[in-house]
Motif scaffolding. Sequence first.
Motif, mmCIF file in Angstrom:
data_model
loop_
_atom_site.group_PDB
_atom_site.id
_atom_site.type_symbol
_atom_site.label_atom_id
_atom_site.label_comp_id
_atom_site.label_asym_id
_atom_site.label_seq_id
_atom_site.Cartn_x
_atom_site.Cartn_y
_atom_site.Cartn_z
ATOM 1 N N THR A 151 2.261 3.008 -2.826
ATOM 2 C CA THR A 151 3.016 2.918 -1.568
ATOM 3 C C THR A 151 3.184 1.465 -1.111
ATOM 4 O OG1 THR A 151 1.054 3.205 -0.171
ATOM 5 C CG2 THR A 151 2.244 5.207 -0.826
ATOM 6 N N GLY A 152 2.283 0.584 -1.536
ATOM 7 C CA GLY A 152 2.437 -0.845 -1.214
ATOM 8 C C GLY A 152 3.731 -1.379 -1.813
ATOM 9 N N ALA A 153 4.055 -0.920 -3.024
ATOM 10 C CA ALA A 153 5.302 -1.354 -3.681
ATOM 11 C C ALA A 153 6.510 -0.909 -2.850
ATOM 12 C CB ALA A 153 5.382 -0.778 -5.092
ATOM 13 N N ILE A 185 9.392 -8.142 -6.155
ATOM 14 C CA ILE A 185 8.563 -7.756 -4.996
ATOM 15 C C ILE A 185 7.140 -8.302 -5.086
ATOM 16 C CG2 ILE A 185 9.886 -5.671 -4.390
ATOM 17 C CD1 ILE A 185 7.485 -4.063 -5.657
ATOM 18 N N ARG A 186 6.766 -8.844 -6.235
ATOM 19 C CA ARG A 186 5.411 -9.432 -6.376
ATOM 20 C C ARG A 186 5.434 -10.921 -6.079
ATOM 21 N NH1 ARG A 186 2.483 -5.004 -5.891
ATOM 22 N NH2 ARG A 186 3.631 -3.362 -6.934
ATOM 23 N N GLU A 187 6.616 -11.480 -5.839
ATOM 24 C CA GLU A 187 6.709 -12.928 -5.620
ATOM 25 C C GLU A 187 6.306 -13.299 -4.190
ATOM 26 O OE1 GLU A 187 10.444 -14.304 -7.239
ATOM 27 O OE2 GLU A 187 9.813 -13.687 -9.249
ATOM 28 N N VAL A 194 5.707 -9.112 3.856
ATOM 29 C CA VAL A 194 5.498 -7.651 3.889
ATOM 30 C C VAL A 194 4.689 -7.168 5.101
ATOM 31 C CG1 VAL A 194 3.522 -7.657 2.279
ATOM 32 C CG2 VAL A 194 4.959 -5.632 2.444
ATOM 33 N N SER A 195 3.767 -7.975 5.606
ATOM 34 C CA SER A 195 2.986 -7.520 6.767
ATOM 35 C C SER A 195 3.860 -7.365 8.005
ATOM 36 C CB SER A 195 1.841 -8.481 7.082
ATOM 37 O OG SER A 195 0.861 -8.365 6.089
ATOM 38 N N TYR A 196 4.877 -8.203 8.147
ATOM 39 C CA TYR A 196 5.793 -8.081 9.298
ATOM 40 C C TYR A 196 6.597 -6.789 9.180
ATOM 41 C CZ TYR A 196 4.954 -13.055 10.040
ATOM 42 O OH TYR A 196 4.367 -14.266 10.266
ATOM 43 N N VAL A 197 7.138 -6.574 7.992
ATOM 44 C CA VAL A 197 8.025 -5.418 7.804
ATOM 45 C C VAL A 197 7.236 -4.110 7.885
ATOM 46 C CG1 VAL A 197 9.639 -4.331 6.184
ATOM 47 C CG2 VAL A 197 9.665 -6.817 6.497
ATOM 48 N N SER A 198 6.019 -4.103 7.337
ATOM 49 C CA SER A 198 5.253 -2.858 7.344
ATOM 50 C C SER A 198 4.686 -2.539 8.727
ATOM 51 C CB SER A 198 4.153 -2.874 6.283
ATOM 52 O OG SER A 198 3.266 -3.932 6.517
ATOM 53 N N ALA A 199 4.819 -3.462 9.677
ATOM 54 C CA ALA A 199 4.367 -3.186 11.049
ATOM 55 C C ALA A 199 5.472 -2.558 11.899
ATOM 56 C CB ALA A 199 3.903 -4.480 11.701
ATOM 57 N N GLY A 254 -2.701 3.248 -1.169
ATOM 58 C CA GLY A 254 -2.109 2.463 -0.086
ATOM 59 C C GLY A 254 -3.139 2.055 0.940
ATOM 60 N N ARG A 255 -2.713 2.098 2.212
ATOM 61 C CA ARG A 255 -3.611 1.687 3.298
ATOM 62 C C ARG A 255 -3.852 2.845 4.281
ATOM 63 N NH1 ARG A 255 -2.567 -2.250 0.518
ATOM 64 N NH2 ARG A 255 -2.868 -4.435 1.038
ATOM 65 N N ASP A 256 -2.888 3.782 4.356
ATOM 66 C CA ASP A 256 -2.947 4.845 5.369
ATOM 67 C C ASP A 256 -2.758 6.216 4.724
ATOM 68 O OD1 ASP A 256 -0.339 4.551 4.558
ATOM 69 O OD2 ASP A 256 0.540 4.791 6.553
ATOM 70 N N ILE A 257 -3.101 6.329 3.461
ATOM 71 C CA ILE A 257 -2.801 7.581 2.754
ATOM 72 C C ILE A 257 -3.720 8.703 3.245
ATOM 73 C CG2 ILE A 257 -2.473 8.682 0.496
ATOM 74 C CD1 ILE A 257 -0.624 6.216 1.214
ATOM 75 N N GLY A 258 -5.027 8.453 3.237
ATOM 76 C CA GLY A 258 -5.964 9.490 3.681
ATOM 77 C C GLY A 258 -5.888 9.750 5.176
ATOM 78 N N HIS A 267 -5.475 -13.485 5.778
ATOM 79 C CA HIS A 267 -4.396 -13.510 6.767
ATOM 80 C C HIS A 267 -3.668 -12.157 6.756
ATOM 81 C CE1 HIS A 267 -1.259 -15.275 9.221
ATOM 82 N NE2 HIS A 267 -0.370 -14.718 8.409
ATOM 83 N N ARG A 268 -3.374 -11.656 5.557
ATOM 84 C CA ARG A 268 -2.650 -10.385 5.434
ATOM 85 C C ARG A 268 -3.535 -9.216 5.910
ATOM 86 N NH1 ARG A 268 -0.306 -7.506 0.919
ATOM 87 N NH2 ARG A 268 -1.391 -8.775 -0.610
ATOM 88 N N ASP A 269 -4.813 -9.247 5.560
ATOM 89 C CA ASP A 269 -5.747 -8.199 6.021
ATOM 90 C C ASP A 269 -5.735 -8.147 7.546
ATOM 91 O OD1 ASP A 269 -6.629 -7.711 3.490
ATOM 92 O OD2 ASP A 269 -8.659 -8.491 3.793
#
Length: 220
Positions: free
Chosen positions: A35-37, A90-92, A99-104, A131-135, A176-178
């Motif tokens: 899901t991170g991808a 997407i790995r660059e 990604v942290s801005y968009v995923s918020a 992912g981060r919020d799967i469970g 920073h991302r965490d």
Amino acid sequence: MSKRLVIAIDGPSGSGKSSVARAVARALELDYLDTGAMYRAVTWFIQDKGVSITDPQAIAENLSGLSITPSINPDIERILVGETDVTTIIREQDVTSGVSYVSAVPEVRLLLVQLQREVVEASSQGAVVEGRDIGSVVLPDADLKVFLTADELARAQRRAAQVAEDVEKTKAQLLHRDHADSTRTVSPFTQNDGAIVVDTTHMELTEVVEHILQLVAEQA
Ligand code: DC
């Protein structure tokens, strides 16, 4: 026929979740969803349109027409945005730092959570979803929920090896991302109650995979 199985694997960057989730999916012949991808793919889409990633309203307004097709085969790493293969880009760094801005953005999460649930529902044998919020949010009824952790240095060393970067620089970016992911308003990244915590700091990949396969066997 074996029982359909859904496994949620959450954890921070560098906890080993992608390698572990893929290996578990292979071992159990399940589908696999990164899901991170998907969040990275939306970030690429937004950046490619020239929309500012720090403008949540503009991001929300520019989501129409977005179609994301992730591979669900653990042996094939591929993700398409429309017809464009964005697997590598997407790995660059540009996407990683955006990604942290968009995923918020709530509208982004709404869209992707729905898509993630649809992918899992359509899977006949079941899936390992990472992912981060799967469970906690996407699949709270998963058969097994695992939360992988590792100490900061171990995580930075693993990420640095993957992206061929300096460990200290990688560690600063990772922290920073965490921080951004765990302090956002919508679905902040937290350790989910009910998930089995596995600290991978001193474990090899194969040990972590064996441990999770053991947990699956115990749930059966
Ligand atoms: O796992 P990753 O590093 O490729 O994830 C990229 C970003 O996407 C990460 O900074 C947090 C976000 N993400 C999220 O908010 N929810 C998920 N289920 C997966 C990832």
